[in-house]
Design a protein around this motif. Structure first.
Motif, PDB file in Angstrom:
ATOM      1  N   ASP A 143     -45.176  -5.165 -30.036  1.00 27.15           N
ATOM      2  CA  ASP A 143     -43.967  -5.355 -30.839  1.00 27.15           C
ATOM      3  C   ASP A 143     -42.788  -5.540 -29.898  1.00 27.15           C
ATOM      4  O   ASP A 143     -42.483  -4.668 -29.083  1.00 27.15           O
ATOM      5  N   VAL A 144     -42.132  -6.684 -30.010  1.00 28.59           N
ATOM      6  CA  VAL A 144     -41.036  -7.050 -29.116  1.00 28.59           C
ATOM      7  C   VAL A 144     -39.710  -6.762 -29.808  1.00 28.59           C
ATOM      8  O   VAL A 144     -39.490  -7.177 -30.946  1.00 28.59           O
ATOM      9  N   GLY A 145     -38.824  -6.063 -29.110  1.00 27.16           N
ATOM     10  CA  GLY A 145     -37.586  -5.609 -29.724  1.00 27.16           C
ATOM     11  C   GLY A 145     -37.867  -4.419 -30.617  1.00 27.16           C
ATOM     12  O   GLY A 145     -37.401  -4.348 -31.755  1.00 27.16           O
ATOM     13  N   CYS A 146     -38.621  -3.451 -30.096  1.00 26.80           N
ATOM     14  CA  CYS A 146     -39.197  -2.386 -30.919  1.00 26.80           C
ATOM     15  C   CYS A 146     -38.188  -1.331 -31.356  1.00 26.80           C
ATOM     16  O   CYS A 146     -38.427  -0.605 -32.320  1.00 26.80           O
ATOM     17  N   THR A 173     -48.424  -1.817 -27.839  1.00 26.72           N
ATOM     18  CA  THR A 173     -47.498  -1.907 -26.714  1.00 26.72           C
ATOM     19  C   THR A 173     -46.106  -2.172 -27.266  1.00 26.72           C
ATOM     20  O   THR A 173     -45.884  -3.161 -27.961  1.00 26.72           O
ATOM     21  N   LEU A 174     -45.183  -1.280 -26.969  1.00 23.19           N
ATOM     22  CA  LEU A 174     -43.806  -1.409 -27.418  1.00 23.19           C
ATOM     23  C   LEU A 174     -42.967  -2.006 -26.292  1.00 23.19           C
ATOM     24  O   LEU A 174     -43.047  -1.550 -25.151  1.00 23.19           O
ATOM     25  N   PHE A 227     -45.402   1.767 -23.466  1.00 23.29           N
ATOM     26  CA  PHE A 227     -44.043   1.231 -23.559  1.00 23.29           C
ATOM     27  C   PHE A 227     -43.720   0.469 -22.290  1.00 23.29           C
ATOM     28  O   PHE A 227     -43.988   0.931 -21.187  1.00 23.29           O
ATOM     29  N   GLN A 228     -43.124  -0.733 -22.467  1.00 17.61           N
ATOM     30  CA  GLN A 228     -42.745  -1.567 -21.339  1.00 17.61           C
ATOM     31  C   GLN A 228     -41.298  -2.008 -21.503  1.00 17.61           C
ATOM     32  O   GLN A 228     -40.908  -2.495 -22.569  1.00 17.61           O
ATOM     33  N   CYS A 231     -42.389  -9.368 -34.057  1.00 20.29           N
ATOM     34  CA  CYS A 231     -40.967  -9.271 -33.750  1.00 20.29           C
ATOM     35  C   CYS A 231     -40.276  -9.031 -35.090  1.00 20.29           C
ATOM     36  O   CYS A 231     -40.133  -9.950 -35.899  1.00 20.29           O
ATOM     37  N   ILE A 232     -39.881  -7.788 -35.339  1.00 21.98           N
ATOM     38  CA  ILE A 232     -39.440  -7.361 -36.661  1.00 21.98           C
ATOM     39  C   ILE A 232     -37.939  -7.068 -36.641  1.00 21.98           C
ATOM     40  O   ILE A 232     -37.486  -6.147 -35.959  1.00 21.98           O
TER      41      ILE A 232
END
Length: 246
Positions: free
Chosen positions: A71-74, A93-94, A113-114, A136-137
């Protein structure tokens, strides 16, 4: 409306507030009979968004152990974990520009987490072909959309899913109501988001359709589906291969 909060059962945990994509869950006055904070759903705003449960057919070819989700922009990660549970992933992976995550691993889901910027030129190389599901939510509007897509698509394996969910103009009206006139970081972030939407045109139905259907779709070597869900829209792309969006 399929969901409600029973006032005197509510434990006041409030994870649902961050998870709601249209900011329809609000704190109630005083305490409930248990002596805890409680929350209520504004039925006029709620869009009954249990949408991830409907994605199972597209994931049917992937056993849970192969469902690796990023999830990108978590943000806090609360919404990410709720989605990961709905999609029955084995690893989440956050990714965000800074670590504001406060979720923990759930049963059967390992957590990583990255710190990373999807607009950075090394993003795709860093995570190349590593994910079966990328989401991407309510964050896509924060990025340069072409750069973000060019760096997100290469991290999908063949047959993987890219899912983008964000506000349209109705959704931003809901967000305006939620933010109100409150001062502080929340309002500043909200106003910055709206400025970015004006720049990209991705905050209106017309701009959303033009970008995804005209600018993006003809250049994609896979299947693109866009759904209008009231206050939000969902775009789902299933990778057949990947290439650069022009």
């Amino acid at each position: 409306m399929a969901h409600s909060i029973v006032t005197d059962v509510c434990e006041g945990v409030a994870d649902c507030v961050d998870a709601c994509p249209v900011a329809c869950i609000h704190g109630g006055p005083k305490k409930n009979k248990k002596g805890t904070d409680w929350y209520w759903i504004d039925f006029d705003v709620c869009i009954d968004c249990g949408i991830f449960e409907d994605l199972e057919p597209a994931l049917g070819h992937m056993p849970p152990e192969q469902r690796l989700m990023m999830d990108v922009g978590c943000g806090t990660g609360v919404r990410s974990m709720a989605i990961a549970k709905a999609l029955k992933v084995s690893k989440l992976t956050l990714v965000d520009r800074q670590n504001s995550c406060h979720v923990k691993s759930a049963s059967g889901i390992s957590l990583d987490f990255q710190v990373a910027n999807v607009e950075s030129s090394d993003f795709a190389e860093r995570f190349s072909c590593s994910q079966t599901i990328v989401t991407c939510i309510s964050a896509f509007h924060e990025f340069d959309p072409i750069a973000a897509l060019n760096h997100l698509m290469p991290i999908l394996i063949y047959g993987g899913l890219l899912i983008v969910i964000d506000y349209n103009e109705v959704g931003w009206q809901y967000a305006d109501r939620a933010v109100g006139t409150a001062e502080g970081p929340g309002l500043e972030h909200h106003l910055n988001d709206k400025h970015q939407l004006l720049r990209t045109g991705l905050g209106t139905d017309a701009g959303i359709k033009r970008f995804w259907m005209s600018d993006v779709d003809p250049n994609l070597p896979g299947k693109l589906d866009i759904q209008d869900m009231g206050g939000i829209y969902m775009v789902m792309y299933q990778a057949r291969n990947w290439g650069e969006v022009k």
